[in-house]
Design an enzyme around this catalytic site. Structure first.
Site, PDB file in Angstrom:
ATOM      1  CD  GLU A  77      -3.029  -0.799   2.144  1.00  0.00           C
ATOM      2  OE1 GLU A  77      -4.303  -0.432   1.986  1.00  0.00           O
ATOM      3  OE2 GLU A  77      -2.913  -0.872   3.351  1.00  0.00           O
ATOM      4  CG  HIS A  96      -2.368   2.979   5.744  1.00  0.00           C
ATOM      5  ND1 HIS A  96      -3.687   3.556   5.543  1.00  0.00           N
ATOM      6  CD2 HIS A  96      -2.287   1.800   5.482  1.00  0.00           C
ATOM      7  CE1 HIS A  96      -4.456   2.220   5.557  1.00  0.00           C
ATOM      8  NE2 HIS A  96      -3.529   1.391   5.242  1.00  0.00           N
ATOM      9  CG  HIS A  98      -5.110  -1.431   9.119  1.00  0.00           C
ATOM     10  ND1 HIS A  98      -4.232  -2.371   8.911  1.00  0.00           N
ATOM     11  CD2 HIS A  98      -4.784  -0.756   7.993  1.00  0.00           C
ATOM     12  CE1 HIS A  98      -3.449  -2.087   7.731  1.00  0.00           C
ATOM     13  NE2 HIS A  98      -4.152  -1.237   7.166  1.00  0.00           N
ATOM     14  CG  HIS A 166      -8.286  -0.501   4.634  1.00  0.00           C
ATOM     15  ND1 HIS A 166      -7.628  -0.198   3.233  1.00  0.00           N
ATOM     16  CD2 HIS A 166      -6.979  -0.841   5.349  1.00  0.00           C
ATOM     17  CE1 HIS A 166      -6.193  -0.285   3.240  1.00  0.00           C
ATOM     18  NE2 HIS A 166      -5.981  -0.524   4.632  1.00  0.00           N
TER      19      HIS A 166
HETATM   20 ZN   LIG Z   1      -4.052  -0.580   5.160  1.00  0.00          ZN
END
Ligand SMILES: [Zn+2]
Length: 236
Positions: A77, A96, A98, A166
């Site tokens: 990603e 980024h 979760h 996500h």
């Molecule tokens: Zn992710």
């Protein structure tokens, strides 16, 4: 210490803090724009943030290509990072994650908004990017630049966006700033779920958010960073 050395050390520390504060687990990542070349960014090889060392950091072009042909395996990603650096010259760090408490907001349509002053930095309202809107049934992972650019477009000038089913992506003017907002995004989401169970919430007004954001200075960021860095076994 050169600017690059400084950013590399900060990037290792940012990874350790985010892991130690429960914002990332074995997954999730944080990058920094290259201090000497705004068209490149720095991001670890594919590894759990808690384990990252300085030698794990790889230099990428904005399209996600590693500068070194023999670079180790990359995060799938990574396109999130390059697409945001491409769209936002003001951004110098991207997280980024979760982060668990944000997930319910991304799937219910309940808006995540700040009501605690420290959470004003998450923005007036955190939007949710839904990969299905444009890309249909996917793994939900941002696996190419088209998806990264679509995410960056929804993010716009904001500090954070949720990603349906996500996680979240957070940006900052520095690693210290992006880590700060990431921590308070999780804090804000957790508190909002608690407050929603009690009754109607009085959120911060637009004016309050703007005033708090304008007042955020390095003193506050450094105070939090020092504490979190030491807690994660790193010096400031
Ligand atoms: Zn992710």
């Amino acid at each position: 210490m050169s600017k690059l050395d400084f950013v590399l050390e900060e990037l290792v520390t940012a990874n350790r803090i985010l892991a130690n504060e429960g914002i990332v687990d074995s997954f999730g990542h944080v990058s920094a724009r290259h201090p000497d070349n705004p068209q490149h960014y720095l991001l670890s090889r594919a590894r759990a943030p808690e384990r990252i060392e300085r030698d794990d950091i790889v230099e990428y072009k904005l399209d996600g290509t590693a500068i070194d042909n023999n670079a180790p395996a990359a995060y799938m990603e990574r396109f999130i990072h390059g697409a945001i650096y491409e769209a936002r010259p003001d951004v110098h760090a991207v997280v980024h994650n979760h982060s668990p408490s944000v997930i319910p907001f991304g799937v219910t349509g309940k808006k995540l908004k700040p009501f605690l002053h420290l959470c004003a930095h998450i923005g007036h309202e955190v939007p949710t990017w839904d990969s299905r809107d444009k890309f249909g049934d996917t793994t939900l992972l941002v696996g190419d630049m088209a998806m990264g650019r679509d995410l960056a477009k929804l993010l716009g000038a904001r500090p954070a966006t949720l990603m349906r089913g996500h996680g979240a992506t957070v940006v900052g003017r520095s690693l210290r700033h992006a880590v700060f907002v990431s921590v308070y995004l999780e804090v804000g989401a957790k508190l909002q779920m608690q407050a929603m169970a009690l009754g109607e919430i009085k959120f911060l007004s637009t004016g309050e958010i703007d005033k708090i954001v304008a007042r955020l200075n390095d003193y506050s960021l450094n105070r939090a960073w020092e504490n979190w860095a030491r807690r994660a076994g790193r010096e400031m």
